[in-house]
Design a protein around this motif. Structure first.
Motif, PDB file in Angstrom:
ATOM      1  N   ALA A 253       0.851  -1.192   0.000  1.00  0.00           N
ATOM      2  CA  ALA A 253       0.000   0.000   0.000  1.00  0.00           C
ATOM      3  C   ALA A 253       0.888   1.244   0.000  1.00  0.00           C
ATOM      4  O   ALA A 253       1.899   1.305   0.700  1.00  0.00           O
ATOM      5  N   GLY A 254       0.514   2.215  -0.825  1.00  0.00           N
ATOM      6  CA  GLY A 254       1.285   3.452  -0.957  1.00  0.00           C
ATOM      7  C   GLY A 254       2.187   3.477  -2.172  1.00  0.00           C
ATOM      8  O   GLY A 254       2.619   4.546  -2.606  1.00  0.00           O
ATOM      9  N   ASP A 255       2.497   2.314  -2.744  1.00  0.00           N
ATOM     10  CA  ASP A 255       3.342   2.263  -3.938  1.00  0.00           C
ATOM     11  C   ASP A 255       2.627   2.877  -5.132  1.00  0.00           C
ATOM     12  O   ASP A 255       1.395   2.884  -5.198  1.00  0.00           O
ATOM     13  N   LEU A 256       3.403   3.372  -6.085  1.00  0.00           N
ATOM     14  CA  LEU A 256       2.869   3.952  -7.315  1.00  0.00           C
ATOM     15  C   LEU A 256       3.088   2.990  -8.474  1.00  0.00           C
ATOM     16  O   LEU A 256       4.168   2.399  -8.602  1.00  0.00           O
ATOM     17  N   VAL A 257       2.056   2.856  -9.314  1.00  0.00           N
ATOM     18  CA  VAL A 257       2.126   1.970 -10.467  1.00  0.00           C
ATOM     19  C   VAL A 257       1.799   2.787 -11.718  1.00  0.00           C
ATOM     20  O   VAL A 257       0.771   3.476 -11.762  1.00  0.00           O
ATOM     21  N   ALA A 258       2.691   2.742 -12.710  1.00  0.00           N
ATOM     22  CA  ALA A 258       2.464   3.409 -14.000  1.00  0.00           C
ATOM     23  C   ALA A 258       1.964   2.364 -14.989  1.00  0.00           C
ATOM     24  O   ALA A 258       2.535   1.272 -15.095  1.00  0.00           O
ATOM     25  N   ILE A 259       0.879   2.719 -15.715  1.00  0.00           N
ATOM     26  CA  ILE A 259       0.261   1.780 -16.648  1.00  0.00           C
ATOM     27  C   ILE A 259       0.000   2.502 -17.970  1.00  0.00           C
ATOM     28  O   ILE A 259      -0.734   3.494 -17.991  1.00  0.00           O
ATOM     29  N   PRO A 260       0.584   2.030 -19.083  1.00  0.00           N
ATOM     30  CA  PRO A 260       0.295   2.650 -20.377  1.00  0.00           C
ATOM     31  C   PRO A 260      -1.098   2.244 -20.862  1.00  0.00           C
ATOM     32  O   PRO A 260      -1.579   1.155 -20.553  1.00  0.00           O
ATOM     33  N   CYS A 261      -1.731   3.145 -21.605  1.00  0.00           N
ATOM     34  CA  CYS A 261      -3.095   2.911 -22.096  1.00  0.00           C
ATOM     35  C   CYS A 261      -3.199   3.338 -23.553  1.00  0.00           C
ATOM     36  O   CYS A 261      -2.502   4.245 -24.000  1.00  0.00           O
ATOM     37  N   ARG A 262      -4.105   2.710 -24.241  1.00  0.00           N
ATOM     38  CA  ARG A 262      -4.372   3.056 -25.635  1.00  0.00           C
ATOM     39  C   ARG A 262      -5.305   4.258 -25.666  1.00  0.00           C
ATOM     40  O   ARG A 262      -6.271   4.336 -24.918  1.00  0.00           O
ATOM     41  N   GLY A 263      -5.034   5.208 -26.531  1.00  0.00           N
ATOM     42  CA  GLY A 263      -5.892   6.376 -26.695  1.00  0.00           C
ATOM     43  C   GLY A 263      -5.686   7.414 -25.606  1.00  0.00           C
ATOM     44  O   GLY A 263      -4.882   7.249 -24.699  1.00  0.00           O
ATOM     45  N   ALA A 264      -6.436   8.502 -25.736  1.00  0.00           N
ATOM     46  CA  ALA A 264      -6.387   9.577 -24.751  1.00  0.00           C
ATOM     47  C   ALA A 264      -7.331   9.243 -23.606  1.00  0.00           C
ATOM     48  O   ALA A 264      -8.508   8.985 -23.815  1.00  0.00           O
ATOM     49  N   VAL A 265      -6.813   9.230 -22.404  1.00  0.00           N
ATOM     50  CA  VAL A 265      -7.596   8.919 -21.206  1.00  0.00           C
ATOM     51  C   VAL A 265      -7.767  10.196 -20.409  1.00  0.00           C
ATOM     52  O   VAL A 265      -6.809  10.949 -20.213  1.00  0.00           O
ATOM     53  N   CYS A 266      -8.991  10.449 -19.944  1.00  0.00           N
ATOM     54  CA  CYS A 266      -9.265  11.598 -19.073  1.00  0.00           C
ATOM     55  C   CYS A 266      -9.235  11.126 -17.628  1.00  0.00           C
ATOM     56  O   CYS A 266      -9.632  10.004 -17.321  1.00  0.00           O
ATOM     57  N   ARG A 267      -8.804  11.991 -16.742  1.00  0.00           N
ATOM     58  CA  ARG A 267      -8.726  11.633 -15.328  1.00  0.00           C
ATOM     59  C   ARG A 267     -10.089  11.208 -14.791  1.00  0.00           C
ATOM     60  O   ARG A 267     -10.196  10.303 -13.979  1.00  0.00           O
TER      61      ARG A 267
END
Length: 168
Positions: free
Chosen positions: A145-159
């Protein structure tokens, strides 16, 4: 199989490799961060908190990183809220409305020397986390818990796509 998967202690000196076609243009990993088009994802979290999104041009598949003239790709950074038994990591982002390349998920913010394990990524906003989990992430076994995970995504993603179902 890569050197860092065979000898995880190497992650302190060399970054895990990435699949260039899955990430946005000019993405390069470091041992503790991912830099996308000159933007550090750790710095982005400092500015925006999590979940956060960075959008850039997609990469034309098979070109070793040539940017697309028309397609976009995104990277989201989410915080691990909880680790549940059976390899489920609960994130502060809802991945159910986006096309995430979870197999490319990366731990950022620290270099882990533990071997990697498969994790399903789920959202804290979905009551049945096991049913709504995105399978396929391979992350260090000491994920917490607390770790950061970066994940690539297809297309433009809105927050706002990552926050659906939250009561805030």
């Amino acid at each position: 199989m890569t050197l860092t998967s065979i000898l995880p202690s190497l992650r302190r000196s060399i970054p895990d490799p990435i699949a260039t076609d899955r990430w946005p243009e000019w993405t390069h990993p470091t041992t503790t961060d991912v830099v996308v088009s000159g933007v550090s994802l750790l710095r982005l979290v400092d500015l925006c908190d999590t979940p956060c999104v960075h959008i850039a041009a997609a990469v034309v598949p098979g070109t070793h990183g040539r940017p697309s003239d028309s397609e976009q790709a995104s990277v989201i950074v989410a915080r691990v809220v909880e680790i549940r038994e059976a390899g489920i990591a609960i994130l502060d982002a809802d991945l159910s409305h986006i096309t995430a390349h979870t197999a490319e998920a990366r731990l950022i913010g620290r270099a882990s020397t533990w071997h990697s394990l498969p994790f399903a990524l789920a959202s804290e906003s979905v009551p049945d986390a096991a049913g709504a989990a995105s399978a396929g992430a391979v992350l260090p076994a000491d994920l917490r818990a607390g770790d950061l995970v970066a994940i690539p995504c297809r297309g433009a993603v809105c927050r706002r796509q990552l926050r659906s179902g939250r009561s805030s």
